[in-house]
Structure formats: structure tokens, C-alpha cells
Enzyme design. Sequence first.
Site, PDB file in Angstrom:
ATOM      1  N   LYS A  66      -4.551  56.303 -18.863  1.00 35.99           N
ATOM      2  CA  LYS A  66      -4.040  55.642 -17.654  1.00 35.99           C
ATOM      3  C   LYS A  66      -4.573  56.246 -16.351  1.00 35.99           C
ATOM      4  O   LYS A  66      -4.750  55.520 -15.374  1.00 35.99           O
ATOM      5  CB  LYS A  66      -2.508  55.684 -17.644  1.00 35.99           C
ATOM      6  CG  LYS A  66      -1.880  54.682 -18.587  1.00 35.99           C
ATOM      7  CD  LYS A  66      -0.362  54.712 -18.440  1.00 35.99           C
ATOM      8  CE  LYS A  66       0.263  53.521 -19.123  1.00 35.99           C
ATOM      9  NZ  LYS A  66       1.698  53.419 -18.868  1.00 35.99           N
ATOM     10  N   ASP A 102       3.887  48.843 -14.501  1.00 32.19           N
ATOM     11  CA  ASP A 102       5.024  49.504 -15.165  1.00 32.19           C
ATOM     12  C   ASP A 102       6.282  49.504 -14.292  1.00 32.19           C
ATOM     13  O   ASP A 102       7.369  49.180 -14.755  1.00 32.19           O
ATOM     14  CB  ASP A 102       4.660  50.946 -15.531  1.00 32.19           C
ATOM     15  CG  ASP A 102       3.713  51.032 -16.715  1.00 32.19           C
ATOM     16  OD1 ASP A 102       3.775  50.139 -17.586  1.00 32.19           O
ATOM     17  OD2 ASP A 102       2.916  51.978 -16.767  1.00 32.19           O
TER      18      ASP A 102
END
Length: 282
Positions: A66, A102
Site C-alpha cells: 500500500k 479505506d
Amino acid sequence: MKKLYGVIGHPIAHSMSPVMHNDAFTALELPGYYHAFNIKPEDLEAAIKGMKAIGIAGFNVTIPHKSTIIPLLDEIAPLAEAIGAVNTVILKDGKWIGFNTDGHGFMSALKQDWKSDLQKEKVLLVGAGGAAKAIYYTLASEGVLSIDICNRTLERGEHLAAGCPFPAETNALSLLEAESSLDQYTLIIQTTSIGMSPKVKDTPLSLNKMKPGTFVSDIIYNPFKTTFLQQAQEKGALIQNGLGMFVYQGALAFEKWTGLTPDTERMRKIVIKQLGGYDVNR
Ligand code: ATR
């Protein structure tokens, strides 16, 4: 010909994303296919180049890529840049653009299960890792002001608070300090891995001082109901597990790729079926 999408991670075999996205393509009668790619860290750069070369239309990014993917992309959306992590990549005019869905996935799930006006809540984040950062910065970017952070390693919480680029009134606390002042919070968000299999009995902090009616969210969804959520429920909290956050971060990615909003109830059901369980939130 079907457009190809996917998720890159390592390991990736247990990802729920392929079944969720492929079902969404089917439900919307879109010609798309979503595949899980197991990419080792040392192969990431070659993989990103290769994905463009073979015409992949967009992809998700998970652990451990990420953050390390950021220098390999052409553009990064401001929120993802601030968080320092990307979970969704779209292809626009031949460029890879990185986003982080997210935090907004978490917020959408919260809005669905609880309320949409969060600005006045007193929030306690438990944990100061990557997941906490995505949720913290997203909440702060949406005008939620009162967000305290408690963490085992106090300095990590302090560091997270000091780096927040959005207005927020944040105290960094030890776990003990948070336990003793728990009654002041209306929303508690558990972002650590504590309570995940195999250590399912573990909890990050005692809820003795929590007020009944507090909303307690745990981003874990396997197990469906962590011991922390069980204890919160027994003490009169409203509870939510991490399934909604997972579904909505995926739905937001799907929207960015296709311009269409998938059926999130259907997505939730298919993930529950895949996990072989029941839904604690419904
Ligand atoms: P992620 O990116 O998934 O959030 P991470 O960056 O490794 O993962 O962060 C994990 C979080 O869980 C941290 O807040 C960590 O606390 P520390 O900063 O003190 O390491 C917390 N955590 C993990 N295991 C823990 C444990 N056994 N007790 C208390 N906190 C724990």
C-alpha cells in the site's frame, strides 16, 4: 472482450475481493473480470509496468504494497498522499492514479449502520498503524474534530496526531489513560489486529468505563464478532464489525473503475457466504 481488474498483495490467496467484485460485474451485466495477483515485494515495480502493458483497467492494492506502490504510480490523490497509502488504482489517459478508499469505506459503513452526521461525536481511535491513519485522516478531512488516539506505543499515537494535515483536536493517550476516561467517548473505533484468529480472546483495552449506548466499531470481520465487540455489546454498546468497511472500500473502488454503483447489500451477502458465517450487524 472483458476488461481485466484485480488486487495485488502478498499473500493474497484468502482475499474476498475477487468473489465480491466478480459478482458485482455479473449483477450489473458488465464485461469485467477481477483476479487476485500474488506479487512479491521485489517484483512490485515490474508488476506495475507489466499491468499497464497488458491493459489492466484498474486494481486494488493490499498488504504489503500500500505504501511502496506510491512512487511507482503517475499521480496520487491528495487524501491518499496524506495517508501515505493507496488501496485503489485507476487508469486514466494512460496514467495510473492512486486513491485510498479505506477511510471513506469506513465512513459509508458507519453512516449505514449508525448515523450520517458525525461531526459532533467524541471519537476514540484504538491503534496507530496504517488502518488507524486512513480512518483518522479521512474523518478529520470530513470535519470530525474530536478524535483521540490511544495506542500501546504512545509515541506512535503522538506522531500520528502531529502529522495530521486536517483540523483535528487530538490527544494521544496510553491504553490505560483511555480506559480510565472511556465514558467521554460516543464512538470507539478498534483498528488493531488484536482479536483476530488465532488469538480471538485478546482485546486491546478494558471497556469497564464505557457508557451504554456508545457506538463501538471493530475493523476486524474474521471472526465476525471479536471478543472486544462481544464485551462492548454486553455493556450496552451498539456494535459494528469490519465487514461494512471492507464492502464499501470495494464498492468505492468499483465506482471509480466503472462509473456504476454496485449493490452493497449483495456484496455483503456474498462475502458472508464466502466466510461461512452470519452477520452481527443485522
Ligand atoms: P495496520 O497497518 O494493519 O494498522 P500496523 O501498522 O502494524 O498494522 O499497526 C498495528 C496496530 O496494532 C498498532 O497500533 C499496534 O500498536 P503499536 O504501535 O504499539 O505496535 C497495535 N498492536 C498490534 N498488536 C498489539 C498488541 N498485542 N497489543 C497492543 N497493540 C497492538
